[in-house]
Design an enzyme around this catalytic site. Structure first.
Site, PDB file in Angstrom:
ATOM      1  N   ALA A  13      -5.966   7.673  -4.183  1.00 38.34           N
ATOM      2  CA  ALA A  13      -6.806   6.707  -3.463  1.00 38.34           C
ATOM      3  C   ALA A  13      -6.212   6.385  -2.090  1.00 38.34           C
ATOM      4  CB  ALA A  13      -6.964   5.438  -4.291  1.00 38.34           C
ATOM      5  N   TYR A  56      -2.120   7.076  -5.931  1.00 31.38           N
ATOM      6  CA  TYR A  56      -1.668   7.993  -4.855  1.00 31.38           C
ATOM      7  C   TYR A  56      -2.874   8.671  -4.216  1.00 31.38           C
ATOM      8  CZ  TYR A  56       0.309  12.455  -3.075  1.00 31.38           C
ATOM      9  OH  TYR A  56       0.645  13.553  -2.326  1.00 31.38           O
ATOM     10  N   ASN A  85       4.235  11.907   8.450  1.00 31.91           N
ATOM     11  CA  ASN A  85       4.451  12.850   7.340  1.00 31.91           C
ATOM     12  C   ASN A  85       4.852  12.192   6.026  1.00 31.91           C
ATOM     13  OD1 ASN A  85       5.403  15.468   5.982  1.00 31.91           O
ATOM     14  ND2 ASN A  85       7.333  14.337   6.222  1.00 31.91           N
TER      15      ASN A  85
HETATM   16  N1  LIG Z   1       5.154  19.187  -1.538  1.00 29.07           N
HETATM   17  C1  LIG Z   1       3.853  19.270  -1.854  1.00 29.07           C
HETATM   18  O1  LIG Z   1       3.424  20.131  -2.655  1.00 29.07           O
HETATM   19  C2  LIG Z   1       2.865  18.300  -1.235  1.00 29.07           C
HETATM   20  C3  LIG Z   1       1.533  18.403  -1.641  1.00 29.07           C
HETATM   21  C4  LIG Z   1       0.609  17.537  -1.094  1.00 29.07           C
HETATM   22  C5  LIG Z   1       1.002  16.604  -0.134  1.00 29.07           C
HETATM   23  N2  LIG Z   1       2.312  16.518   0.244  1.00 29.07           N
HETATM   24  C6  LIG Z   1       2.673  15.506   1.240  1.00 29.07           C
HETATM   25  O2  LIG Z   1       3.513  16.081   2.242  1.00 29.07           O
HETATM   26  C7  LIG Z   1       4.385  15.067   2.757  1.00 29.07           C
HETATM   27  C8  LIG Z   1       5.808  15.565   2.692  1.00 29.07           C
HETATM   28  O3  LIG Z   1       6.103  15.902   1.353  1.00 29.07           O
HETATM   29  P1  LIG Z   1       7.394  16.754   0.946  1.00 29.07           P
HETATM   30  O4  LIG Z   1       7.045  17.444  -0.318  1.00 29.07           O
HETATM   31  O5  LIG Z   1       7.877  17.540   2.104  1.00 29.07           O
HETATM   32  O6  LIG Z   1       8.422  15.572   0.636  1.00 29.07           O
HETATM   33  P2  LIG Z   1      10.003  15.639   0.393  1.00 29.07           P
HETATM   34  O7  LIG Z   1      10.288  14.498  -0.512  1.00 29.07           O
HETATM   35  O8  LIG Z   1      10.405  17.004  -0.040  1.00 29.07           O
HETATM   36  O9  LIG Z   1      10.612  15.365   1.841  1.00 29.07           O
HETATM   37  C9  LIG Z   1      10.337  14.162   2.489  1.00 29.07           C
HETATM   38  C10 LIG Z   1      11.259  13.921   3.668  1.00 29.07           C
HETATM   39  O10 LIG Z   1      10.968  12.609   4.108  1.00 29.07           O
HETATM   40  C11 LIG Z   1      12.122  11.782   3.959  1.00 29.07           C
HETATM   41  N3  LIG Z   1      11.663  10.464   3.513  1.00 29.07           N
HETATM   42  C12 LIG Z   1      11.235  10.142   2.261  1.00 29.07           C
HETATM   43  N4  LIG Z   1      10.888   8.838   2.220  1.00 29.07           N
HETATM   44  C13 LIG Z   1      11.101   8.347   3.471  1.00 29.07           C
HETATM   45  C14 LIG Z   1      10.939   7.071   4.044  1.00 29.07           C
HETATM   46  N5  LIG Z   1      10.498   6.046   3.316  1.00 29.07           N
HETATM   47  N6  LIG Z   1      11.265   6.893   5.353  1.00 29.07           N
HETATM   48  C15 LIG Z   1      11.731   7.940   6.092  1.00 29.07           C
HETATM   49  N7  LIG Z   1      11.919   9.172   5.583  1.00 29.07           N
HETATM   50  C16 LIG Z   1      11.594   9.372   4.288  1.00 29.07           C
HETATM   51  C17 LIG Z   1      13.015  12.488   2.946  1.00 29.07           C
HETATM   52  O11 LIG Z   1      14.383  12.145   3.115  1.00 29.07           O
HETATM   53  C18 LIG Z   1      12.735  13.959   3.279  1.00 29.07           C
HETATM   54  O12 LIG Z   1      13.525  14.415   4.360  1.00 29.07           O
HETATM   55  C19 LIG Z   1       4.121  13.806   1.916  1.00 29.07           C
HETATM   56  O13 LIG Z   1       3.216  12.983   2.593  1.00 29.07           O
HETATM   57  C20 LIG Z   1       3.484  14.355   0.645  1.00 29.07           C
HETATM   58  O14 LIG Z   1       2.642  13.425  -0.002  1.00 29.07           O
HETATM   59  C21 LIG Z   1       3.254  17.355  -0.294  1.00 29.07           C
END
Ligand SMILES: NC(=O)c1ccc[n+]([C@@H]2O[C@H](COP(=O)([O-])OP(=O)(O)OC[C@H]3O[C@@H](n4cnc5c(N)ncnc54)[C@H](O)[C@@H]3O)[C@@H](O)[C@H]2O)c1
Length: 274
Positions: A161, A159, A93
Protein backbone atom coordinates in the site's frame (compact mmCIF):
# COMPACT_ATOMS: atom_id res chain seq x y z
CA UNK A 1 28.28 1.83 -18.68
CA UNK A 2 30.77 4.66 -18.84
CA UNK A 3 29.81 7.85 -20.62
CA UNK A 4 29.40 11.52 -19.93
CA UNK A 5 25.59 11.74 -20.12
CA UNK A 6 25.46 13.34 -16.67
CA UNK A 7 28.82 15.14 -16.72
CA UNK A 8 28.93 18.03 -14.28
CA UNK A 9 25.54 17.27 -12.72
CA UNK A 10 24.78 16.79 -9.05
CA UNK A 11 22.88 13.64 -8.10
CA UNK A 12 21.62 12.52 -4.70
CA UNK A 13 20.89 8.91 -3.80
CA UNK A 14 19.33 7.75 -0.53
CA UNK A 15 20.49 4.33 0.62
CA UNK A 16 23.15 4.67 -2.06
CA UNK A 17 25.83 2.51 -0.45
CA UNK A 18 24.78 -1.05 -1.30
CA UNK A 19 22.17 -3.06 -3.17
CA UNK A 20 20.14 -1.30 -5.84
CA UNK A 21 21.04 2.13 -4.43
CA UNK A 22 24.72 1.18 -4.46
CA UNK A 23 24.53 0.29 -8.13
CA UNK A 24 22.64 3.52 -8.86
CA UNK A 25 25.33 5.63 -7.16
CA UNK A 26 28.10 3.89 -9.07
CA UNK A 27 26.29 4.13 -12.42
CA UNK A 28 25.42 7.81 -11.96
CA UNK A 29 29.08 8.53 -11.13
CA UNK A 30 30.22 6.53 -14.18
CA UNK A 31 27.93 8.75 -16.26
CA UNK A 32 29.78 11.80 -14.93
CA UNK A 33 27.61 12.99 -12.04
CA UNK A 34 28.96 14.07 -8.68
CA UNK A 35 26.97 11.80 -6.39
CA UNK A 36 25.91 12.82 -2.90
CA UNK A 37 25.32 9.50 -1.19
CA UNK A 38 23.30 8.95 1.95
CA UNK A 39 23.42 5.62 3.79
CA UNK A 40 22.74 4.47 7.33
CA UNK A 41 25.50 1.84 7.17
CA UNK A 42 29.02 3.27 7.44
CA UNK A 43 30.65 0.34 5.62
CA UNK A 44 28.20 0.45 2.69
CA UNK A 45 28.73 4.19 2.40
CA UNK A 46 32.53 4.01 2.55
CA UNK A 47 32.54 1.16 0.01
CA UNK A 48 30.52 3.13 -2.54
CA UNK A 49 32.60 6.29 -2.13
CA UNK A 50 35.84 4.30 -2.44
CA UNK A 51 34.64 2.47 -5.57
CA UNK A 52 33.55 5.68 -7.25
CA UNK A 53 36.75 7.55 -6.41
CA UNK A 54 38.83 4.55 -7.50
CA UNK A 55 37.10 4.74 -10.88
CA UNK A 56 37.89 8.44 -11.16
CA UNK A 57 34.43 9.65 -10.14
CA UNK A 58 33.26 12.07 -7.49
CA UNK A 59 31.18 11.16 -4.41
CA UNK A 60 30.24 12.97 -1.23
CA UNK A 61 29.06 10.87 1.73
CA UNK A 62 26.22 11.89 4.04
CA UNK A 63 25.84 9.23 6.74
CA UNK A 64 22.62 8.70 8.64
CA UNK A 65 19.14 7.23 8.76
CA UNK A 66 17.01 8.91 6.09
CA UNK A 67 13.93 8.44 8.32
CA UNK A 68 15.44 11.10 10.58
CA UNK A 69 14.45 14.67 9.61
CA UNK A 70 17.82 16.01 10.79
CA UNK A 71 19.58 13.66 8.33
CA UNK A 72 17.39 14.98 5.52
CA UNK A 73 18.31 18.53 6.56
CA UNK A 74 22.02 17.64 6.52
CA UNK A 75 21.69 15.87 3.15
CA UNK A 76 20.02 18.96 1.71
CA UNK A 77 22.64 21.29 3.15
CA UNK A 78 25.53 19.22 1.81
CA UNK A 79 23.96 18.68 -1.61
CA UNK A 80 23.23 22.37 -2.11
CA UNK A 81 26.71 23.33 -0.89
CA UNK A 82 28.48 20.90 -3.23
CA UNK A 83 27.52 22.84 -6.34
CA UNK A 84 26.24 26.20 -5.26
CA UNK A 85 22.54 25.40 -5.15
CA UNK A 86 22.39 23.09 -8.15
CA UNK A 87 20.63 19.75 -7.83
CA UNK A 88 19.81 17.94 -11.07
CA UNK A 89 19.00 14.39 -9.97
CA UNK A 90 17.34 12.93 -6.86
CA UNK A 91 16.91 9.20 -6.38
CA UNK A 92 14.68 8.20 -3.47
CA UNK A 93 15.82 4.60 -3.10
CA UNK A 94 15.39 3.57 0.54
CA UNK A 95 12.59 1.09 1.20
CA UNK A 96 12.08 -2.23 2.95
CA UNK A 97 9.30 -4.84 3.08
CA UNK A 98 10.09 -5.65 6.71
CA UNK A 99 8.47 -5.87 9.23
CA UNK A 100 6.07 -8.10 7.30
CA UNK A 101 3.51 -10.76 8.16
CA UNK A 102 -0.16 -11.53 7.87
CA UNK A 103 -2.12 -8.26 8.01
CA UNK A 104 -4.44 -9.51 10.76
CA UNK A 105 -1.38 -10.04 12.97
CA UNK A 106 0.23 -6.63 12.29
CA UNK A 107 0.35 -3.78 14.78
CA UNK A 108 -0.08 -0.04 14.32
CA UNK A 109 3.53 0.38 15.32
CA UNK A 110 4.57 -1.83 12.37
CA UNK A 111 2.41 0.24 9.99
CA UNK A 112 4.19 3.37 11.18
CA UNK A 113 7.58 1.72 10.70
CA UNK A 114 6.68 0.77 7.13
CA UNK A 115 5.38 4.27 6.46
CA UNK A 116 8.66 5.78 7.68
CA UNK A 117 10.73 3.30 5.62
CA UNK A 118 8.80 3.46 2.37
CA UNK A 119 6.93 6.73 1.96
CA UNK A 120 7.47 9.48 4.54
CA UNK A 121 11.14 10.09 3.69
CA UNK A 122 10.24 10.22 -0.01
CA UNK A 123 7.95 13.16 0.77
CA UNK A 124 10.46 14.80 3.11
CA UNK A 125 13.54 14.52 0.87
CA UNK A 126 11.59 15.61 -2.19
CA UNK A 127 10.07 18.54 -0.32
CA UNK A 128 13.57 19.60 0.72
CA UNK A 129 15.36 19.25 -2.63
CA UNK A 130 12.79 19.80 -5.39
CA UNK A 131 12.64 23.59 -4.80
CA UNK A 132 16.25 23.91 -5.99
CA UNK A 133 15.26 22.10 -9.20
CA UNK A 134 12.20 24.31 -9.70
CA UNK A 135 14.32 27.38 -9.05
CA UNK A 136 16.59 26.48 -11.99
CA UNK A 137 13.79 25.03 -14.13
CA UNK A 138 15.38 21.59 -14.52
CA UNK A 139 15.64 18.33 -12.65
CA UNK A 140 14.83 14.64 -12.56
CA UNK A 141 13.43 12.78 -9.57
CA UNK A 142 13.42 8.97 -9.67
CA UNK A 143 11.67 6.98 -6.95
CA UNK A 144 12.41 3.30 -6.35
CA UNK A 145 9.09 1.52 -5.86
CA UNK A 146 8.27 -2.17 -6.35
CA UNK A 147 6.17 -4.42 -8.57
CA UNK A 148 4.32 -5.31 -5.36
CA UNK A 149 2.54 -1.96 -5.73
CA UNK A 150 0.85 -3.34 -8.87
CA UNK A 151 -0.18 -6.80 -7.65
CA UNK A 152 -1.45 -8.40 -4.50
CA UNK A 153 1.29 -9.72 -2.21
CA UNK A 154 0.20 -11.77 0.79
CA UNK A 155 1.85 -10.95 4.14
CA UNK A 156 2.99 -7.57 2.77
CA UNK A 157 -0.26 -5.61 2.41
CA UNK A 158 1.04 -2.51 4.18
CA UNK A 159 4.35 -2.43 2.27
CA UNK A 160 2.40 -2.81 -0.95
CA UNK A 161 0.00 0.00 0.00
CA UNK A 162 2.77 2.47 0.83
CA UNK A 163 4.57 1.70 -2.43
CA UNK A 164 1.33 2.26 -4.32
CA UNK A 165 1.53 5.60 -2.52
CA UNK A 166 5.02 6.14 -3.97
CA UNK A 167 3.62 5.47 -7.46
CA UNK A 168 0.67 7.83 -6.99
CA UNK A 169 2.98 10.51 -5.56
CA UNK A 170 5.28 10.07 -8.59
CA UNK A 171 2.46 10.62 -11.06
CA UNK A 172 0.83 13.51 -9.25
CA UNK A 173 4.09 15.36 -8.68
CA UNK A 174 5.07 14.82 -12.31
CA UNK A 175 1.90 16.63 -13.39
CA UNK A 176 2.44 19.38 -10.84
CA UNK A 177 6.10 20.07 -11.67
CA UNK A 178 6.14 19.39 -15.40
CA UNK A 179 5.72 23.03 -16.44
CA UNK A 180 8.56 23.94 -14.11
CA UNK A 181 11.01 21.67 -15.90
CA UNK A 182 11.14 18.91 -13.32
CA UNK A 183 10.45 15.30 -14.37
CA UNK A 184 9.32 12.68 -11.84
CA UNK A 185 9.40 8.95 -12.55
CA UNK A 186 9.77 5.66 -10.71
CA UNK A 187 11.20 2.20 -11.29
CA UNK A 188 9.55 -0.92 -9.92
CA UNK A 189 12.01 -3.81 -9.44
CA UNK A 190 11.24 -7.45 -8.72
CA UNK A 191 13.38 -10.36 -7.49
CA UNK A 192 16.71 -8.52 -7.48
CA UNK A 193 19.73 -10.11 -5.82
CA UNK A 194 20.57 -7.72 -2.94
CA UNK A 195 21.24 -7.83 0.78
CA UNK A 196 17.51 -7.39 1.37
CA UNK A 197 16.51 -10.24 -0.94
CA UNK A 198 19.62 -12.37 -1.62
CA UNK A 199 19.27 -14.80 -4.51
CA UNK A 200 20.61 -17.55 -2.25
CA UNK A 201 17.77 -16.96 0.21
CA UNK A 202 15.14 -16.77 -2.55
CA UNK A 203 16.42 -20.11 -3.86
CA UNK A 204 16.87 -21.85 -0.52
CA UNK A 205 15.68 -25.44 -0.82
CA UNK A 206 14.69 -24.92 -4.45
CA UNK A 207 16.12 -26.10 -7.75
CA UNK A 208 18.05 -23.18 -9.37
CA UNK A 209 16.77 -24.40 -12.73
CA UNK A 210 13.31 -23.22 -11.64
CA UNK A 211 14.33 -19.58 -12.10
CA UNK A 212 13.79 -19.87 -15.87
CA UNK A 213 10.23 -21.04 -15.16
CA UNK A 214 9.45 -18.10 -12.87
CA UNK A 215 10.78 -15.13 -14.85
CA UNK A 216 10.22 -14.60 -18.59
CA UNK A 217 13.81 -13.36 -18.98
CA UNK A 218 15.02 -16.46 -17.16
CA UNK A 219 17.11 -15.03 -14.34
CA UNK A 220 16.90 -12.95 -11.16
CA UNK A 221 17.59 -9.23 -11.42
CA UNK A 222 20.91 -7.66 -10.61
CA UNK A 223 21.26 -4.19 -9.06
CA UNK A 224 22.82 -2.89 -12.29
CA UNK A 225 19.67 -3.88 -14.22
CA UNK A 226 17.71 -1.38 -12.14
CA UNK A 227 20.49 1.23 -12.04
CA UNK A 228 20.73 1.44 -15.84
CA UNK A 229 17.05 2.36 -16.08
CA UNK A 230 17.46 4.96 -13.32
CA UNK A 231 20.40 6.53 -15.19
CA UNK A 232 18.23 6.65 -18.33
CA UNK A 233 15.41 8.38 -16.43
CA UNK A 234 17.88 10.77 -14.79
CA UNK A 235 19.37 12.00 -18.05
CA UNK A 236 18.36 13.88 -21.17
CA UNK A 237 17.60 10.70 -23.13
CA UNK A 238 14.39 10.63 -21.05
CA UNK A 239 13.66 14.36 -21.57
CA UNK A 240 10.05 13.64 -22.68
CA UNK A 241 9.35 10.98 -20.04
CA UNK A 242 7.56 11.94 -16.85
CA UNK A 243 4.92 10.45 -14.56
CA UNK A 244 5.81 6.85 -15.43
CA UNK A 245 6.51 3.85 -13.22
CA UNK A 246 8.69 1.43 -15.18
CA UNK A 247 8.70 -2.22 -14.07
CA UNK A 248 12.28 -3.53 -14.17
CA UNK A 249 11.38 -7.09 -13.39
CA UNK A 250 12.47 -9.51 -16.11
CA UNK A 251 8.85 -9.67 -17.25
CA UNK A 252 7.10 -10.80 -14.05
CA UNK A 253 4.53 -7.99 -14.16
CA UNK A 254 3.64 -8.87 -17.74
CA UNK A 255 3.50 -12.59 -16.93
CA UNK A 256 1.27 -11.84 -13.94
CA UNK A 257 1.08 -15.38 -12.63
CA UNK A 258 2.03 -17.27 -15.79
CA UNK A 259 4.97 -19.68 -15.56
CA UNK A 260 6.93 -21.87 -17.93
CA UNK A 261 5.71 -25.47 -17.52
CA UNK A 262 8.03 -27.95 -15.86
CA UNK A 263 8.49 -29.87 -19.10
CA UNK A 264 9.28 -26.60 -20.92
CA UNK A 265 6.32 -27.18 -23.26
CA UNK A 266 4.27 -24.03 -23.02
CA UNK A 267 3.12 -22.04 -20.03
CA UNK A 268 0.71 -22.48 -17.15
CA UNK A 269 -1.06 -20.26 -14.66
CA UNK A 270 -1.78 -23.38 -12.59
CA UNK A 271 1.75 -24.44 -11.52
CA UNK A 272 2.08 -27.98 -10.24
CA UNK A 273 4.79 -29.43 -8.06
CA UNK A 274 7.65 -30.99 -10.06
N1 LIG B 1 15.73 -6.30 -3.94
C1 LIG B 1 14.54 -6.46 -4.55
O1 LIG B 1 14.23 -7.54 -5.10
C2 LIG B 1 13.55 -5.32 -4.58
C3 LIG B 1 12.32 -5.57 -5.19
C4 LIG B 1 11.39 -4.55 -5.24
C5 LIG B 1 11.70 -3.29 -4.72
N2 LIG B 1 12.91 -3.07 -4.13
C6 LIG B 1 13.17 -1.74 -3.58
O2 LIG B 1 14.47 -1.29 -3.98
C7 LIG B 1 14.99 -0.42 -2.96
C8 LIG B 1 16.37 -0.90 -2.57
O3 LIG B 1 16.27 -2.24 -2.13
P1 LIG B 1 17.56 -3.18 -1.94
O4 LIG B 1 17.08 -4.56 -2.13
O5 LIG B 1 18.69 -2.67 -2.74
O6 LIG B 1 17.85 -2.93 -0.39
P2 LIG B 1 19.13 -3.35 0.48
O7 LIG B 1 18.59 -3.54 1.85
O8 LIG B 1 19.85 -4.47 -0.16
O9 LIG B 1 20.05 -2.05 0.42
C9 LIG B 1 19.58 -0.84 0.93
C10 LIG B 1 20.69 0.18 1.11
O10 LIG B 1 20.08 1.27 1.77
C11 LIG B 1 20.68 1.46 3.06
N3 LIG B 1 19.61 1.83 3.99
C12 LIG B 1 18.67 0.99 4.51
N4 LIG B 1 17.85 1.68 5.33
C13 LIG B 1 18.29 2.97 5.31
C14 LIG B 1 17.85 4.14 5.95
N5 LIG B 1 16.82 4.12 6.79
N6 LIG B 1 18.53 5.30 5.73
C15 LIG B 1 19.60 5.32 4.89
N7 LIG B 1 20.06 4.22 4.26
C16 LIG B 1 19.40 3.06 4.46
C17 LIG B 1 21.35 0.13 3.40
O11 LIG B 1 22.43 0.30 4.30
C18 LIG B 1 21.81 -0.33 2.01
O12 LIG B 1 23.05 0.25 1.64
C19 LIG B 1 13.97 -0.44 -1.81
O13 LIG B 1 13.13 0.67 -1.94
C20 LIG B 1 13.19 -1.73 -2.05
O14 LIG B 1 11.88 -1.69 -1.53
C21 LIG B 1 13.84 -4.07 -4.05
Amino acid sequence: MSDDALEGRIAIVTGGGAGIGGAISRRLAAAGATVVINDVDADHLAGAVADIEHSGGRAVPVPGDIRDASVVARLTEVALAVADGRVEVLVNNVGDYRPNGRFLKTSEDEWHQLYALNLEHVFRVTRALAPAMVERGTGSIVNVSTVEAFRGIPANAVYSAFNAGVNAFTKSLAVELGREGVRVNAVAPDLTDTLQTPAAAMLRGRDPDMVRHWLPLGRFGRPDDIADVVVFLAGDAARFVTGTVIPVDGGTTAASGWYLRHDGRGWTNLPDSP
